[in-house]
Design a protein around this motif. Sequence first.
Motif, PDB file in Angstrom:
ATOM      1  N   LEU A 214       0.829  -1.209   0.000  1.00 43.22           N
ATOM      2  CA  LEU A 214       0.000   0.000   0.000  1.00 43.22           C
ATOM      3  C   LEU A 214       0.860   1.254   0.000  1.00 43.22           C
ATOM      4  N   LEU A 288      -5.374  -4.720  -2.963  1.00 41.86           N
ATOM      5  CA  LEU A 288      -4.755  -3.473  -3.405  1.00 41.86           C
ATOM      6  C   LEU A 288      -5.392  -2.897  -4.664  1.00 41.86           C
ATOM      7  N   LEU A 292      -9.177  -0.901  -2.473  1.00 45.16           N
ATOM      8  CA  LEU A 292      -8.944   0.536  -2.365  1.00 45.16           C
ATOM      9  C   LEU A 292     -10.022   1.366  -3.063  1.00 45.16           C
TER      10      LEU A 292
END
Length: 332
Positions: A214, A288, A292
Amino acid sequence: MSNELEEKTLNLYPIDYPFETLVSRITAETPKTVLNPDFQRKYKWDKDGWGRASKFIESCLMRIPLPSCYFAEDDDRRQLVIDGVQRLTTIARFFNDEFALEGMTTFKNLEGKKFSELGDLQAELESTTIRCIVLRKENPKKLIREIFARLNQGAVELSAQEIRHAIYPGALDDLLVELAEIDEIKNFGIVDGGNRVRNDREPEEQVLRFFAFLEDLQLAEFNDVLSDFLDSYMEHNFEATDKEIDQLRNQFNSALKNCKDVFGEDLFLDATRDRPKQGMIHYDLLMLTVGLLDPKLVLTNKEKIKSAYDQLCKSDDFRRTLSGGLQKKRPF
């Protein structure tokens, strides 16, 4: 000394501690020697009775030379045990009368006796010394990790995450332990009815992967060695503030919820396979990307997202990336 040599050479000093001193340092209200088996392998010498621990005590009484213990100083100058936890735990427990000697071969008259029952031999044990090598806090963390790994390449080798847990205690490590208890992480890859148990702090490393990637979604600092990448993140963030920890916790929980909302029982697996199973590549990729996205967008488009991911999993290009291993550098 050149800077290059300094980075590869340990700054240390030896000290011979009497057992009495070690026990007082270990058992003090604020320990000066931190003997915490939680960040190493658990105490092993009481699994089948106290025979092995008793043999060690007998060896001490026979004045057989003992292997050195290794400590690492923390920022408060406390000494963290990085090698020797089994021996030092045995000494502390025996001095505390937690077990009686058994299986004695040389000091047969001591069979069944606790420390408080040793008579004059109490003082003999109290004054017995063991060489301790103390690695100063000025040593680079990377070098301490290397020494920790080398010292523990015996019968029970430590995992990379166990070493990180030992070297980087603090708020971030506590968060990894906390989030690793979430069922979807704790039971990742475990088939119903199977015998596999996740160990060696695998769930904590899985959480750490999310945070490390991240922070560097473009993989600018990724050198194709995942362990180095995770080490670097842990070293730079182990003293995160309360506000930063709260943000990380919220980001992880939000990402996991997004993935659960879309994939449900197919979470982190390739549902297009005949025998679907969870894989870390699916975890990394979905946490990811889907993880997100805006949660409202996810709920509105979850069927489209799932369908698109199924198509990706069927593609030859994607399946070829899986055969190349998970630690190579490639975009998500």
